[in-house]
Design a protein around this motif. Structure first.
Motif, PDB file in Angstrom:
ATOM      1  N   ARG A 158      47.621  30.692  36.350  1.00 55.11           N
ATOM      2  CA  ARG A 158      46.471  30.010  36.916  1.00 55.11           C
ATOM      3  C   ARG A 158      46.442  30.096  38.428  1.00 55.11           C
ATOM      4  NH1 ARG A 158      42.943  29.930  33.336  1.00 55.11           N
ATOM      5  NH2 ARG A 158      41.779  28.705  34.869  1.00 55.11           N
ATOM      6  N   SER A 159      47.619  30.292  39.030  1.00 50.31           N
ATOM      7  CA  SER A 159      47.696  30.382  40.496  1.00 50.31           C
ATOM      8  C   SER A 159      48.479  31.628  40.870  1.00 50.31           C
ATOM      9  CB  SER A 159      48.372  29.141  41.080  1.00 50.31           C
ATOM     10  OG  SER A 159      49.660  28.965  40.524  1.00 50.31           O
TER      11      SER A 159
ATOM     12  N   SER B 131      46.963  31.920  29.901  1.00 45.61           N
ATOM     13  CA  SER B 131      46.661  30.635  30.519  1.00 45.61           C
ATOM     14  C   SER B 131      47.778  30.182  31.447  1.00 45.61           C
ATOM     15  CB  SER B 131      46.433  29.578  29.437  1.00 45.61           C
ATOM     16  OG  SER B 131      47.599  29.427  28.646  1.00 45.61           O
TER      17      SER B 131
ATOM     18  N   ARG C  35      40.891  32.261  39.709  1.00 48.53           N
ATOM     19  CA  ARG C  35      42.252  31.805  40.005  1.00 48.53           C
ATOM     20  C   ARG C  35      42.356  31.344  41.451  1.00 48.53           C
ATOM     21  NH1 ARG C  35      41.415  32.729  34.887  1.00 48.53           N
ATOM     22  NH2 ARG C  35      43.323  32.768  33.650  1.00 48.53           N
ATOM     23  N   ASP C  36      43.232  30.378  41.680  1.00 42.29           N
ATOM     24  CA  ASP C  36      43.564  29.982  43.044  1.00 42.29           C
ATOM     25  C   ASP C  36      44.540  31.004  43.609  1.00 42.29           C
ATOM     26  OD1 ASP C  36      42.122  27.484  43.153  1.00 42.29           O
ATOM     27  OD2 ASP C  36      43.612  26.706  41.738  1.00 42.29           O
TER      28      ASP C  36
ATOM     29  N   PHE D 131      47.333  38.811  31.240  1.00 38.45           N
ATOM     30  CA  PHE D 131      46.444  38.404  32.329  1.00 38.45           C
ATOM     31  C   PHE D 131      45.683  39.597  32.903  1.00 38.45           C
ATOM     32  CE2 PHE D 131      45.827  37.733  36.950  1.00 38.45           C
ATOM     33  CZ  PHE D 131      44.909  36.686  36.886  1.00 38.45           C
TER      34      PHE D 131
ATOM     35  N   CYS E   3      53.199  28.725  42.511  1.00 32.20           N
ATOM     36  CA  CYS E   3      52.468  29.901  42.016  1.00 32.20           C
ATOM     37  C   CYS E   3      53.093  30.449  40.735  1.00 32.20           C
ATOM     38  CB  CYS E   3      52.436  30.985  43.092  1.00 32.20           C
ATOM     39  SG  CYS E   3      51.545  30.472  44.586  1.00 32.20           S
TER      40      CYS E   3
ATOM     41  N   LYS F 219      38.418  29.276  46.734  1.00 35.16           N
ATOM     42  CA  LYS F 219      39.635  29.522  45.958  1.00 35.16           C
ATOM     43  C   LYS F 219      40.742  30.224  46.749  1.00 35.16           C
ATOM     44  CE  LYS F 219      38.650  28.114  41.684  1.00 35.16           C
ATOM     45  NZ  LYS F 219      39.552  27.207  40.920  1.00 35.16           N
TER      46      LYS F 219
ATOM     47  N   CYS G  11      41.615  38.519  41.638  1.00 42.15           N
ATOM     48  CA  CYS G  11      42.120  37.280  41.039  1.00 42.15           C
ATOM     49  C   CYS G  11      41.211  36.097  41.348  1.00 42.15           C
ATOM     50  CB  CYS G  11      43.535  37.007  41.531  1.00 42.15           C
ATOM     51  SG  CYS G  11      44.767  38.207  40.949  1.00 42.15           S
TER      52      CYS G  11
END
Length: 436
Positions: free
Chosen positions: A6-7, A3, A29-30, A169, A80, A64, A24
Motif C-alpha cells: 500500500r505504501s 493488498s 499508492r502513497d 502488485f 513502507c 499522494k 505507483c
C-alpha cells in the motif's frame, strides 16, 4: 498479496525513479521519493508531477507523493511495504543505498533494485541475510508508464512470499508484463537487444563497404523484420552512442568466456570517432540522423555517413517486393539479404543459444523483446516465420553448428517452436503457453 503493498518508497528521482513513482501514485499508492539533497528532491517532485496524464492525475500526484532526502528521512522507510532503489547504475552507489536502507526498514518489507544488468548476487554479497531474503531485481523499462516489461530476478535466498507479493502488485495493480530472468549479465532484453545493436553497428560498417548506405540499412532493419521505425541507427540515436559505448565495455567485462557477444562488445572505429567528437545522438543534436531548418524555414532530414564523416539529405528508400516477406528477404542472395542475415540472423542464433541460461523458456525471451524493445515478434517467433528447417539447412550448408534451441527443435522432430497453443521447452517437450 497485492493488498500488502500500500505504501512505496523510491530512492532516486531520476528518469527511472520518477517513472516508477508516477506509476505507483497513479495506482493510488502513497509514495515516498527520496533524493540525495533537497534541491534534487524538489526537481524529482516536479518530474513526477510532469508525468501526470491530466489535471486530475496531477492533483492525485500532489496528494499522494512525498519527497525528502535519504539522510533526513530514512526513518520513514519503516512505514513502507516496498522500497525500490533506483539510483545511478553503479555497484558502489547501489550498495551504499542498500546499506543505508537496511537498518531502518521493517521486517518483511520488500526491497528491490532497478538495474539494467548489475547482478543481484553482487548487490547482496556481504550484506545482512535479512536483506538477501527480502530483495530482488525489478528491472523497469523506459519510459516506465509506457513500456510494459518488468524483468524480475530473484536470488537463491529470496523468499517466495516476496516474489509473489511484488509480482502480484506489478502485474495485477500496475498492469506490467512480467518476465522471470536469471541473474546473468544484462538479464534478457538488454542481453539480446544490445547484441542486436552492436552486431548491427559492426554489420553496418561491412554493409557500407559493400555499397549499402545507412538509410537503406535502417529501412531494412525496421518494418520488414517487425521492429519500430527507429530500426538500428535511429535507436542508437535515441539511446545515445555514449551509453552504447559504456554498455559495450560492461559486456566485454562480464560476458562469459566463449560468448558470441564478446566479438562485438566494442564500437567500430567510425563510431568511436563519433563518441570522441561528442556526436552522440538526439541529445547532442544528431548522431546518425538529424533534422535541421534551412534558410527558408523548411525542415530537412539528413543522414550521416560515418566513414566520410559528412551529412547529406536523407534519400528516399524503396526496398522492393522481396522485403514484403521476411523469409524471402532473409535468404535473398543480395546485399539486402546479407545485411539482414548478418544482423537479425546473428541475433536470432544468439538468442537460440542462450536458453535456458538466461531464461527458463523461449516465451520469456520473446515477451522480453516484444514488451521491452517493442519488437513485433520475439526471436523464436521470428525463427518460426523464417522457417526453422530452412534456417537449419542454411547453417549446415555453411558448416556452422546449430545453436542449442534449434538443436532441441530438430531432435524433437518439431517444425516450429509455437504450435497449437503450446511451445517447445528446452526439455524437448511441448508445454502450454504461460499466461501473459
Amino acid at each position: 498479496m497485492t493488498s500488502d503493498i500500500r505504501s512505496v518508497a523510491v530512492i532516486g528521482g531520476g528518469t527511472m525513479g520518477s517513472g516508477i513513482a508516477a506509476a505507483c501514485v497513479a495506482a493510488g499508492r502513497d509514495v515516498l521519493l527520496l533524493e540525495a539533497d533537497a534541491a534534487l528532491a524538489d526537481k524529482a517532485r516536479a518530474r513526477v508531477v510532469g508525468l501526470a496524464a491530466d489535471d486530475t492525475e496531477a492533483a492525485l500526484f500532489r496528494d499522494k507523493l512525498t519527497v525528502g532526502t535519504l539522510a533526513a528521512d530514512a526513518p520513514r522507510l519503516a512505514a513502507c511495504d516496498w522500497i525500490c532503489e533506483a539510483v545511478i547504475e553503479t555497484l558502489d552507489a547501489k550498495r551504499a543505498v542498500l546499506a543505508a536502507i537496511e537498518p531502518v526498514r521493517r521486517d518483511g518489507s520488500i526491497v528491490s533494485t532497478n538495474t539494467s544488468g548489475i547482478p543481484l548476487r553482487a548487490l547482496v554479497d556481504g550484506m545482512p541475510a535479512r536483506l538477501a531474503r527480502d530483495m530482488l531485481v525489478t528491472h523497469f523499462f523506459n519510459p516506465v508508464r509506457v513500456m510494459r516489461l518488468v524483468e524480475i530476478v530473484t536470488g537463491p535466498d529470496t523468499r517466495a512470499a516476496v516474489r509473489d507479493a511484488i509480482t502480484g502488485f506489478l502485474g495485477g495493480v500496475l498492469g506490467k508484463g512480467l518476465v522471470a530472468a536469471k541473474d546473468t549479465p544484462n538479464f534478457i532484453a538488454n542481453r539480446i537487444g544490445l547484441f542486436f545493436i552492436l552486431t548491427g553497428l559492426h554489420g553496418g560498417a561491412t554493409a557500407r563497404a559493400r555499397g549499402l548506405g545507412l538509410a537503406r540499412a535502417d529501412a531494412l532493419l525496421g518494418a520488414p523484420i517487425g521492429l519500430p521505425a527507429t530500426a538500428l541507427y535511429g535507436l542508437v540515436d535515441l539511446i545515445g552512442l555514449d551509453v552504447i559505448n559504456a554498455i559495450a565495455a560492461n559486456l566485454a567485462a562480464t560476458l562469459p568466456v566463449g560468448d558470441a557477444g564478446r566479438a562485438v562488445a566494442s564500437l567500430p572505429p567510425a563510431e568511436r570517432a563519433m563518441v570522441e567528437r561528442g556526436q552522440l545522438g538526439r541529445k547532442s543534436g544528431g548522431g546518425y540522423w538529424r533534422v535541421r531548418k534551412t534558410a527558408d524555414g523548411a525542415k530537412l532530414k539528413e543522414v550521416f555517413d560515418p566513414d566520410a564523416a559528412t551529412w547529406s539529405a536523407a534519400p528516399s528508400v524503396s526496398l522492393g517486393a522481396e522485403a514484403a516477406d521476411l523469409a524471402t528477404l532473409f535468404f535473398a542472395e543480395t546485399p539486402d539479404g546479407a545485411l539482414v542475415r548478418d544482423v537479425l540472423g546473428a541475433t536470432l542464433l544468439y538468442a537460440a543459444d542462450l536458453v535456458p541460461d538466461i531464461a527458463d523458456d523461449v516465451v520469456a525471451v520473446d515477451r522480453a523483446m516484444r514488451w521491452g524493445y517493442a519488437w513485433g515478434a520475439g526471436p523464436f517467433e521470428l525463427i518460426d516465420r523464417i522457417g526453422p528447417a530452412r534456417l537449419t539447412a542454411h547453417l549446415r550448408r555453411d558448416g556452422r553448428p546449430l545453436p542449442r534451441m534449434l538443436a532441441v527443435l530438430e531432435h524433437a522432430g518439431a517444425a516450429r517452436f509455437y504450435d497449437d497453443g503450446g511451445v517447445l521447452g528446452p526439455d524437448g517437450r511441448r508445454h502450454p503457453l504461460p499466461p501473459a
